[in-house]
Design an enzyme around this catalytic site. Structure first.
Site, PDB file in Angstrom:
ATOM      1  N   HIS A  24       6.488  36.674  25.081  1.00 34.24           N
ATOM      2  CA  HIS A  24       5.025  36.523  25.058  1.00 34.24           C
ATOM      3  C   HIS A  24       4.395  37.580  24.152  1.00 34.24           C
ATOM      4  O   HIS A  24       3.480  37.291  23.389  1.00 34.24           O
ATOM      5  CB  HIS A  24       4.441  36.701  26.463  1.00 34.24           C
ATOM      6  CG  HIS A  24       4.872  35.668  27.462  1.00 34.24           C
ATOM      7  ND1 HIS A  24       5.422  36.003  28.679  1.00 34.24           N
ATOM      8  CD2 HIS A  24       4.819  34.315  27.424  1.00 34.24           C
ATOM      9  CE1 HIS A  24       5.686  34.890  29.359  1.00 34.24           C
ATOM     10  NE2 HIS A  24       5.342  33.854  28.608  1.00 34.24           N
ATOM     11  N   SER A 135      10.104  33.527  31.519  1.00 33.69           N
ATOM     12  CA  SER A 135       9.776  34.277  32.742  1.00 33.69           C
ATOM     13  C   SER A 135      10.680  33.829  33.889  1.00 33.69           C
ATOM     14  O   SER A 135      11.098  34.632  34.714  1.00 33.69           O
ATOM     15  CB  SER A 135       8.312  34.047  33.133  1.00 33.69           C
ATOM     16  OG  SER A 135       7.453  34.497  32.121  1.00 33.69           O
TER      17      SER A 135
END
Ligand code: PNS
Length: 165
Positions: A24, A135
């Site tokens: 990210h 994630s």
């Protein structure tokens, strides 16, 4: 003059960010370079069962992006396109890692375009070192006692250990 000078380009980078990873951050850095203002928008009502509360997710992103002065972190509810308009943004930024991401991203982008044709979705590629990172995988690794330091910033690693350790 065919065009007026372009107004400042505000982009929204939405996601679950549960938690934020180096993948990210790579995308945030790239986005911050090409947009005047980048708003990282944490989805409050993500369908996925979140490990971290929206506020915790926002705090972690804020802590690891403070160096980028044109990056802001926020939490949003409801439809993404409504949030994009409420922030006077015209662009949704999303990352595509591999072909497997494409179908879902296409569906979302097309649906968002159908609801609000004025909003453009822009896709960027993360650095290839992060093309396998998610994630979900990081959380699984942390739950099983694996070392996540290569995948998330130290602060996130600490928070993960506190949560699942
Ligand atoms: O990081 P994620 O989980 O891939 O992000 C997905 C997210 C939050 C961007 C997406 O679920 C979303 O936009 N949710 C807000 C609700 C919405 O607008 N849904 C319609 C999209 S077609």
């Amino acid at each position: 003059m065919p065009h007026e000078s372009p107004k400042s380009r505000i982009a929204i980078y939405p996601g679950s960010f549960d938690p934020v990873t180096y993948g990210h951050l790579d995308l945030i850095e790239r986005g911050a370079m090409i947009f005047d203002h980048l708003i990282v928008a944490v989805a409050r009502n993500s369908e996925k069962d979140a490990l971290f509360a929206p506020n915790e997710r926002r705090e972690m992103i804020e802590a690891v992006t403070y160096e980028w002065k044109n990056v802001e972190v926020d939490i949003f509810d409801g439809l993404l396109v409504d949030y994009v308009q409420s922030r006077n943004a015209g662009v949704v930024l999303r990352g595509i890692r591999a072909v497997s991401d494409y179908e879902y991203e296409l569906q979302m982008a097309m649906m968002n375009r159908k609801i609000e044709p004025a909003i453009e979705t822009v896709f960027m590629l993360p650095g290839e070192a992060y093309s396998y990172l998610s994630s979900r995988i990081v959380k699984e690794l942390a739950r099983l006692g694996g070392d996540v330091r290569a995948f998330v910033p130290p602060l996130v690693e600490e928070r993960l250990r506190a949560k699942v350790g």
